[in-house]
Design a protein around this motif. Structure first.
Motif, PDB file in Angstrom:
ATOM      1  N   ALA A  47     -10.819  -1.469  -6.142  1.00 46.93           N
ATOM      2  CA  ALA A  47      -9.486  -2.099  -5.538  1.00 46.93           C
ATOM      3  C   ALA A  47      -9.638  -2.369  -4.124  1.00 46.93           C
ATOM      4  CB  ALA A  47      -7.982  -1.633  -5.720  1.00 46.93           C
ATOM      5  N   GLU A  48      -8.534  -2.949  -3.174  1.00 48.49           N
ATOM      6  CA  GLU A  48      -8.751  -2.998  -2.168  1.00 48.49           C
ATOM      7  C   GLU A  48      -7.326  -3.114  -1.289  1.00 48.49           C
ATOM      8  OE1 GLU A  48     -10.153  -6.714   1.129  1.00 48.49           O
ATOM      9  OE2 GLU A  48      -8.313  -7.407   0.290  1.00 48.49           O
ATOM     10  N   LEU A  49      -7.414  -1.767  -1.188  1.00 51.78           N
ATOM     11  CA  LEU A  49      -6.270  -1.646  -0.220  1.00 51.78           C
ATOM     12  C   LEU A  49      -5.476  -1.638   0.742  1.00 51.78           C
ATOM     13  CD1 LEU A  49      -2.942   0.113  -0.556  1.00 51.78           C
ATOM     14  CD2 LEU A  49      -4.771   2.477   0.329  1.00 51.78           C
ATOM     15  N   ARG A  50      -4.479  -2.878   1.076  1.00 48.06           N
ATOM     16  CA  ARG A  50      -4.105  -3.394   2.327  1.00 48.06           C
ATOM     17  C   ARG A  50      -2.723  -2.373   2.691  1.00 48.06           C
ATOM     18  NH1 ARG A  50      -3.975  -9.227   4.490  1.00 48.06           N
ATOM     19  NH2 ARG A  50      -2.470  -9.255   5.947  1.00 48.06           N
ATOM     20  N   PHE A  51      -2.795  -2.262   3.869  1.00 50.93           N
ATOM     21  CA  PHE A  51      -1.511  -1.039   4.278  1.00 50.93           C
ATOM     22  C   PHE A  51      -0.814  -2.019   4.919  1.00 50.93           C
ATOM     23  CE2 PHE A  51      -5.052   2.110   4.384  1.00 50.93           C
ATOM     24  CZ  PHE A  51      -4.207   3.184   3.473  1.00 50.93           C
ATOM     25  N   LYS A  52       0.947  -2.526   5.652  1.00 49.06           N
ATOM     26  CA  LYS A  52       1.625  -2.788   6.007  1.00 49.06           C
ATOM     27  C   LYS A  52       1.161  -3.287   7.620  1.00 49.06           C
ATOM     28  CE  LYS A  52       4.971   0.292   5.450  1.00 49.06           C
ATOM     29  NZ  LYS A  52       5.490   1.223   5.374  1.00 49.06           N
ATOM     30  N   THR A  60      -4.281  -3.716   8.047  1.00 51.73           N
ATOM     31  CA  THR A  60      -6.238  -2.673   7.782  1.00 51.73           C
ATOM     32  C   THR A  60      -6.119  -3.138   6.007  1.00 51.73           C
ATOM     33  OG1 THR A  60      -4.973  -0.561   8.016  1.00 51.73           O
ATOM     34  CG2 THR A  60      -5.783  -1.816  10.182  1.00 51.73           C
ATOM     35  N   LEU A  61      -7.095  -2.876   5.972  1.00 50.28           N
ATOM     36  CA  LEU A  61      -8.185  -2.859   4.850  1.00 50.28           C
ATOM     37  C   LEU A  61      -8.553  -1.133   4.690  1.00 50.28           C
ATOM     38  CD1 LEU A  61      -8.687  -6.445   4.414  1.00 50.28           C
ATOM     39  CD2 LEU A  61      -7.121  -5.233   3.576  1.00 50.28           C
ATOM     40  N   TYR A  74       5.269 -10.388   0.593  1.00 50.88           N
ATOM     41  CA  TYR A  74       5.950  -9.062   1.036  1.00 50.88           C
ATOM     42  C   TYR A  74       5.174  -7.760   1.297  1.00 50.88           C
ATOM     43  CZ  TYR A  74      10.236  -9.901  -0.938  1.00 50.88           C
ATOM     44  OH  TYR A  74      11.519 -11.151  -1.332  1.00 50.88           O
ATOM     45  N   ARG A  75       3.928  -8.008   1.669  1.00 51.47           N
ATOM     46  CA  ARG A  75       3.179  -7.234   2.022  1.00 51.47           C
ATOM     47  C   ARG A  75       2.413  -6.776   3.422  1.00 51.47           C
ATOM     48  NH1 ARG A  75      -2.830 -10.116   0.711  1.00 51.47           N
ATOM     49  NH2 ARG A  75      -1.946 -12.086   1.822  1.00 51.47           N
ATOM     50  N   LYS A  76       3.589  -7.833   4.079  1.00 48.04           N
ATOM     51  CA  LYS A  76       3.989  -6.824   5.353  1.00 48.04           C
ATOM     52  C   LYS A  76       4.935  -5.659   5.388  1.00 48.04           C
ATOM     53  CE  LYS A  76       2.336 -10.535   8.160  1.00 48.04           C
ATOM     54  NZ  LYS A  76       2.852 -11.509   8.962  1.00 48.04           N
ATOM     55  N   GLU A  77       5.750  -5.469   4.521  1.00 49.51           N
ATOM     56  CA  GLU A  77       6.390  -4.507   4.216  1.00 49.51           C
ATOM     57  C   GLU A  77       6.486  -3.830   3.272  1.00 49.51           C
ATOM     58  OE1 GLU A  77       7.659  -7.907   3.082  1.00 49.51           O
ATOM     59  OE2 GLU A  77       8.563  -8.012   5.703  1.00 49.51           O
ATOM     60  N   PHE A  78       5.261  -3.438   2.094  1.00 51.02           N
ATOM     61  CA  PHE A  78       4.832  -2.838   1.991  1.00 51.02           C
ATOM     62  C   PHE A  78       3.221  -2.845   1.933  1.00 51.02           C
ATOM     63  CE2 PHE A  78       8.712  -4.106  -0.703  1.00 51.02           C
ATOM     64  CZ  PHE A  78       8.991  -2.969  -0.735  1.00 51.02           C
ATOM     65  N   ASP A  79       2.261  -1.545   1.060  1.00 49.92           N
ATOM     66  CA  ASP A  79       1.314  -1.228   1.130  1.00 49.92           C
ATOM     67  C   ASP A  79       0.685  -1.966  -0.074  1.00 49.92           C
ATOM     68  OD1 ASP A  79       1.454   0.405   3.152  1.00 49.92           O
ATOM     69  OD2 ASP A  79       1.009   1.877   2.367  1.00 49.92           O
ATOM     70  N   SER A  80      -0.118  -2.959  -0.025  1.00 53.11           N
ATOM     71  CA  SER A  80      -0.091  -3.347  -1.951  1.00 53.11           C
ATOM     72  C   SER A  80      -1.827  -3.213  -1.794  1.00 53.11           C
ATOM     73  CB  SER A  80      -0.103  -5.016  -1.027  1.00 53.11           C
ATOM     74  OG  SER A  80      -1.105  -5.618   0.145  1.00 53.11           O
ATOM     75  N   MET A  81      -2.177  -3.722  -2.741  1.00 50.83           N
ATOM     76  CA  MET A  81      -3.174  -3.564  -3.609  1.00 50.83           C
ATOM     77  C   MET A  81      -3.666  -4.525  -4.408  1.00 50.83           C
ATOM     78  SD  MET A  81      -4.755  -0.158  -5.019  1.00 50.83           S
ATOM     79  CE  MET A  81      -3.998   1.135  -4.072  1.00 50.83           C
ATOM     80  N   MET A  82      -5.319  -5.331  -4.568  1.00 47.11           N
ATOM     81  CA  MET A  82      -5.556  -6.456  -5.530  1.00 47.11           C
ATOM     82  C   MET A  82      -7.002  -5.850  -5.472  1.00 47.11           C
ATOM     83  SD  MET A  82      -4.868 -10.023  -3.491  1.00 47.11           S
ATOM     84  CE  MET A  82      -5.363 -10.781  -4.812  1.00 47.11           C
ATOM     85  N   PRO A  83      -7.620  -6.282  -6.460  1.00 46.25           N
ATOM     86  CA  PRO A  83      -8.468  -5.552  -7.222  1.00 46.25           C
ATOM     87  C   PRO A  83      -9.544  -6.663  -6.230  1.00 46.25           C
ATOM     88  CG  PRO A  83      -8.133  -7.586  -8.723  1.00 46.25           C
ATOM     89  CD  PRO A  83      -7.160  -6.825  -8.043  1.00 46.25           C
TER      90      PRO A  83
END
Lengths: 352, 84
Positions: free
Chosen positions: A318-323, A326-327, A268-277
């Motif tokens: 954290a690495e924020l990944r926008f829809k 971009t990081l 779902y990372r193309k539908e939502f902004d997401s985050m990983m450590p």
């Protein structure tokens, strides 16, 4: 002339026994199973690695194969929305519209038997087994409102119900039908033994997520946050996955609890902004909300840090990944578990 | 013979089976369908559905997190297929 029956197959023991009773009377039986999107079996086991010891299979398909019958699996996700959103007979203890659900499914089955020239419908209903939908008083309501009327046969409790058309016409013998009542499963388990059924699903807490208190709380939160009672399939699937925290009214976080859920959420990372450590091991987080601010991302990173077992005063990135892919790196002071407010958890008893 | 791709990654059971069922209803006998799944339940469900309908599984391969099935539509019980 061999008569034909359509059996509603949930994948549990009762519907399996009901279909088997008809096969024993020489009836040609085919099964039908409806996919609403709220089914428990399969999904939680498929997603969560901790359930890997459990059989990963569609139990309705498995039951049909054991019985040697055809199964028709029908996607009713869109049509079913009207049942969930506007149940004529209301909800049960949570957001479970059990009586409307049963009427809807038997109405669909009734349409199917008319289209395919079958003679009657079979269900595994047992009087007294479910507080909302399987009571003596609801049995005639289901038969009438579904349109199936006396072409609806409940072999497991038929002795307590008026004779149906197949019984009156002699297509099936009433004295071979059963008289089970109540929540005890002893009779069914004994009957399963006589049929030599040794392996069958025993879903704990029912087969529908809408009977689950925490799931219903998440669905109510979804409706409240979007300002409308509506949903799409992805919405209700995501409610089955992860921890759901709403630290502010305009966004919530979906935090994977283990590897299987993290993998599912990645889709779902193309539908939502997401985050990983980036600096620690930890879960994937989806951010479900509109007009998110830098402060919101900062707060989400702090919350994520709590689930990464950071040490006190340890720096966490954290690495924020926008829809759009971009990081952005976010370095924050991670929260301790005491920083997570109990009311952020979307679960029973917690409503914004 | 025609080969069709059915990408049902991310979908959970029984949606992969429903999608395969719906696609097979539109295809002629002998058509091949390459099904790509991620739900581990499909290891059981796709072969079970094919056995029920009389279709053939030509191969099953696991590639990282994906499960690839090659299914051939058979003529067996074609009348039954029409009412899925």
């Amino acid at each position: 002339m061999q008569r034909k029956a359509l059996a509603l197959i949930s994948g549990g023991l009762d519907s399996m026994l009901a279909a088997k009773c008809m096969l024993e009377q020489g009836i040609h039986v085919e099964g039908i199973n409806f996919f609403t999107g709220f089914c428990v079996e399969g999904h939680t086991h498929a997603l969560r690695s901790k359930d890997k010891a459990k059989q990963k299979r569609n139990n309705a398909l498995w039951v049909a194969e054991q019985l040697g019958i055809q199964l028709h699996i029908i996607d009713i996700v869109d049509e079913y929305k009207s049942v969930v959103l506007n149940p004529r007979f209301g909800y049960g203890a949570h957001l479970n519209p059990c009586l409307d659900c049963k009427i809807f499914m038997i109405r669909k089955a009734n349409d199917w038997i008319k289209e395919h020239h079958f003679d009657f419908i079979v269900t595994g209903e047992v009087i007294g087994q479910r507080p909302k939908s399987q009571k003596k008083s609801t049995m005639p309501i289901i038969a009438q409102h579904s349109g199936a009327t006396d072409r609806l046969v409940r072999p497991l409790c038929a002795q307590f119900l008026p004779p149906t058309l197949p019984e009156r016409e002699g297509w099936i013998q009433r004295d071979k039908l059963l008289g089970f009542t109540g929540r005890s499963r002893k009779g069914q388990i004994a009957l399963a033994k006589t049929f030599q059924f040794e392996d069958y699903a025993q879903p704990a807490g029912g087969c529908c997520f809408l009977t689950n208190e925490n799931y219903s709380a998440k669905l109510a939160d979804l409706w409240q946050s979007q300002g409308a009672r509506s949903y799409e399939l992805d919405d209700i699937m995501l409610l089955k996955v992860g921890r759901h925290l709403r630290p502010a009214p305009h966004f919530k976080l979906i935090i994977g609890r283990e590897k299987g859920e993290n993998q599912y959420l990645q889709g779902y990372r193309k539908e939502f902004d997401s985050m990983m450590p980036a600096t620690h091991m930890g879960p994937l987080v989806l951010m479900d909300g509109q007009n998110l601010t830098p402060q919101d991302y900062h707060l989400a990173a702090q919350i994520l840090g709590r689930y990464c077992n950071c040490l006190p005063d340890e720096s966490f990135t954290a690495e924020l990944r926008f829809k759009d892919g971009t990081l952005q790196a976010l370095t924050v002071n991670p929260f301790d578990k005491t920083d997570i407010l109990p009311q952020w958890y979307i679960e029973k008893g917690n409503r914004l | 013979m025609s080969e069709h791709l059915l990408d049902v990654k991310r979908l959970l059971c029984p949606m992969p089976v429903i999608k395969l069922q719906n696609l097979m209803n539109t295809l002629p006998t002998g058509a091949l369908v390459h099904v790509i799944c991620t739900d581990p339940g499909t290891h059981h469900d796709i072969p079970a559905w094919c056995r029920m309908r009389g279709h053939s599984i030509l191969s099953i391969e696991e590639k990282e997190e994906e499960i690839h099935f090659m299914v051939r539509k058979e003529h067996v019980n074609s009348q039954r297929d029409k009412i899925c």
